[in-house]
Each structure stands twice: as C-alpha cells, then as structure tokens.
Design a protein around this motif. Structure first.
Motif, short mmCIF file in Angstrom:
data_model
loop_
_atom_site.label_atom_id
_atom_site.label_comp_id
_atom_site.label_asym_id
_atom_site.label_seq_id
_atom_site.Cartn_x
_atom_site.Cartn_y
_atom_site.Cartn_z
N ILE A 56 37.42 39.92 47.85
CA ILE A 56 38.22 41.15 47.82
C ILE A 56 38.79 41.48 46.44
O ILE A 56 39.40 42.52 46.25
CB ILE A 56 39.37 41.12 48.86
N PHE A 57 38.57 40.59 45.48
CA PHE A 57 39.08 40.84 44.12
C PHE A 57 38.02 40.39 43.13
O PHE A 57 37.60 39.23 43.15
CB PHE A 57 40.40 40.06 43.94
N ILE B 75 38.93 44.28 30.15
CA ILE B 75 38.76 43.77 31.52
C ILE B 75 38.68 44.93 32.50
O ILE B 75 39.41 45.92 32.37
CB ILE B 75 39.97 42.87 31.91
N SER B 76 37.77 44.82 33.45
CA SER B 76 37.75 45.73 34.60
C SER B 76 38.06 44.94 35.85
O SER B 76 37.54 43.84 36.05
CB SER B 76 36.35 46.36 34.77
N PHE B 77 38.92 45.52 36.69
CA PHE B 77 39.29 44.88 37.96
C PHE B 77 38.90 45.79 39.11
O PHE B 77 39.07 47.01 39.03
CB PHE B 77 40.81 44.67 38.04
N ARG B 78 38.42 45.20 40.19
CA ARG B 78 38.13 45.96 41.41
C ARG B 78 38.63 45.17 42.60
O ARG B 78 38.62 43.93 42.58
CB ARG B 78 36.61 46.20 41.58
N SER B 79 39.04 45.88 43.65
CA SER B 79 39.48 45.16 44.85
C SER B 79 39.10 45.94 46.10
O SER B 79 38.69 47.10 46.03
CB SER B 79 41.00 44.95 44.82
N LYS B 80 39.26 45.26 47.23
CA LYS B 80 39.09 45.92 48.54
C LYS B 80 40.41 45.82 49.28
O LYS B 80 41.13 44.83 49.13
CB LYS B 80 38.00 45.22 49.34
N GLY B 81 40.72 46.81 50.08
CA GLY B 81 41.92 46.75 50.92
C GLY B 81 43.19 46.97 50.12
O GLY B 81 43.22 47.74 49.17
#
Ligand code: 5GP
Ligand code: MN
Length: 340
Positions: free
Chosen positions: A269-270, A285-291
């Motif tokens: 999820i991260f 930095i690139s960050f992506r998440s779910k929820g």
C-alpha cells in the motif's frame, strides 16, 4: 471560486493585454495540458499570452498542440522576466505554492503586486498568494478544473479540438488513465464532451504511452530489478543512481510512472522511488499509496515535499544510502496505518 469571482474575472480577463501562464517546475501532462488549454483560449481571443515553464518538460509531451511555443524560464531568463513584469494577469496552474516554480519564485512574488494572479490547482494546503483561487483537492486534475472553469465562464463553446486534446491529456495522465479513485462520473462526463469536441482518445494515449525508447525500457528493467519489498509493513521501494541513469542515457520524463510498479504488488500500500540527481545534489523521491495512508503528510513531514494523499513527491539532501536509511527508519512509526 465564487460566482462573484467568476464575474470579476470575466470583467478583466478579456480586456487584458498580456497574460502569463505558469505550470510547476518539472511539469507533467496535467501542468502542460492545463497551461496550453488556457493559452489557446486566450490566444484565439487575440490576447498576447505566454506559457512560461520554469524548466524543460519531457519529450513525451512535445507533440501537444502549442507546446513548441512554451518559453523555458531557465533558458530565457531575461526575456521571461520582461514578459512577467508587463503581465496584467498570471495564471498559476497545478501547484499550491510559489516555491514549486523553483527559480521563478522571486520574480513571481514581485509580480503579485503588478498582476492579478489566478490559481487553479488540486493539491493539498494551497498557499494564499493568488487574488483568485480555484482550489479543490477532491478533483482528479487541474485539467478537469480548467474545463469546469471554462464552463463557469460560459466559454465551453470556445473549446477547439486543440484545447480538448490538451485537457484530455492532463485528465488522462493525472488519473492513471481514469483508474484512480479521484476519477468520478463527472470526470467521465467531461471526457465524453472532450471527445465530442475533437480530442482523439486513441492517438493521445499512443502519443503518451507508446513512444518508449529501447533505453527507457532497459531503465525500467533496472528499476524493477532494484525493487525491494518490506512485506511486514506492506512497503515497496526502488532506486536509480545517477550512474544507472547515465548508463541508460536518461532523458527527462523517462522515470515517469516507474513508482507505480511497486504499488502493483499484491498487498503493497506504500511505494517509493528514489532517484539520484547529481547536478542538483539531491535525491528526488516519488511516493504513492493506496487507501488512507497519506503520502502527502509523509512527504511534507520528512522529505520537504507534498502533493496528494495517494501521490506525492519530495527530496533529500542526504546521499542515496543515507536517504534510504532515513526512509526505512521512519516506517515503524507508521506500522499501524500500514498494516491495517
Ligand atoms: P511525482 O511523484 O509524479 O513527481 O509527483 C506526485 C505529486 O506530488 C504531484 O502532484 C507533484 O506535483 C507533487 N510533488 C512532487 N514533488 C514535489 C515536491 O518536491 N514538493 C511538493 N510540494 N509537491 C511535489
Ligand atoms: Mn495535477
């Protein structure tokens, strides 16, 4: 943006002589698409309009109608400064803080006392430098907001195929081709109208996604083989060093979307990607998440960045190894949010 704001903007926008449109530094499809859509509208009305991008934009956007007319601030500083100093109106698009324009920040700050600033943006926690603000963090893209802005201004009839193409592109790129949660029925309704107004959906998709170089795919291969998974925390991250970027002849935009592969692993999820930038002396930095896990908060609190709940970016002045150590050491404090 209130109806009163709209009528005020109507009263001065079409009387203005010089308009400047500014996307954020390192502009993406949404930033360039929204900028060019407004550029075409105003140019078609006979208004002297200039899109000034803080720095170069990726090659995969260079087919966009009007993109060849974008002035790159970094390369034309004095010409751009003169244009900004004579602007009546400045649109700032797809960003929430003037610092997101990098080296343009001082000249834009000065211009807030000589030009009317109109902000259109969907990022969290916008700053208050603009005279007119259309900020809505629930909308998938600045391009969708630009369409809605045109609609509120009774300008939808003026949308040409070029403008429809630009707006379609930004909505498509910022929604991961209409799959992120921010994609709503309204988004699809607008997309339908854009196709009717001349946006060629298949060609746009091919222009953006099917123009890979062999080297970019090799770079993706390296990114995937560098992928690390911390299963107990549902986290995946990967890295690219400057040496690896050089090896595959990295060009601006080549790493776009790479961070999403980590997030495509079952249960993750991260996800993050750390990319060394030797000339700027940083790790980007690139960050992506779910929820519900907010990468906006994570980037803001620890890596001098920000963005949206599920997509954000930041930077680190530490070297790659130290940056990774910092990242990994931060994770346990988010354990509850990450493994629920
Ligand atoms: P990306 O990871 O694709 O570069 O960016 C994801 C999102 O985070 C975008 O909406 C972008 O505007 C935002 N973003 C990326 N880098 C930064 C940064 O350094 N600072 C802030 N405030 N936002 C960023
Ligand atoms: Mn955007």
């Amino acid at each position: 943006m209130t109806n009163e704001d709209i009528s005020k903007i109507k009263s001065f926008l079409f009387k203005s002589k010089n308009v400047v449109i500014v996307p954020h530094k390192g502009p993406d499809g949404d930033a360039i698409g929204s900028s060019l859509a407004i550029f075409h509208l105003l140019k078609n009305e006979g208004i002297n309009t200039t899109v000034i991008s803080p720095n170069e934009f990726p090659d995969f956007l260079k087919w966009m109608p009007g993109s060849e007319e974008i002035l790159i601030y970094e390369k034309n500083e004095s010409e751009a400064d003169t244009i900004i100093s004579t602007a009546d109106v400045v649109f700032t698009l797809d960003f929430n803080h003037l610092s997101r324009t990098g080296i343009m920040e001082p000249v834009l700050k000065r211009a807030t006392s000589t030009a009317k600033f109109i902000l259109i943006d969907h990022h969290e926690q916008p700053d208050d430098y603009a005279h007119f603000m259309y900020s809505d963090v629930s909308i998938c893209s600045t391009c969708q907001m630009v369409f809605q802005f045109f609609d509120k201004m009774d300008l939808a009839e003026k949308i040409t195929p070029e403008m429809a193409t630009c707006i379609y592109t930004g909505i498509m790129t910022d929604t991961g081709s209409f799959k992120y949660r921010s994609t709503t029925g309204e988004t699809h309704h607008i997309i339908a109208q854009l196709i009717e107004k001349g946006a060629d959906n298949t060609t746009i998709h091919e222009n953006i996604y099917d123009t890979n170089s062999y080297e970019r795919l090799q770079l993706l291969g390296r990114t995937l083989s560098n992928l690390k998974v911390i299963n107990e925390l549902n986290v995946a991250y990967t890295t690219l060093t400057q040496e690896e970027l050089n090896q595959f002849n990295f060009k601006k935009g080549d790493t776009e979307g790479f961070v999403n592969y980590g997030l495509s692993l079952e249960g993750i999820i991260f996800a993050a990607i750390f990319i060394e930038n030797e000339s700027e002396g940083i790790v980007k930095i690139s960050f992506r998440s779910k929820g519900d896990f907010s990468v906006n908060d994570f980037a803001r609190n620890h890596f001098d960045g920000g963005g949206h709940i599920n997509a954000a970016g930041g930077k680190s002045q530490l070297n790659m190894q130290q940056t990774l150590e910092k990242f990994i050491s931060l994770l346990p404090q988010y354990q509850e949010e990450l493994i629920k």
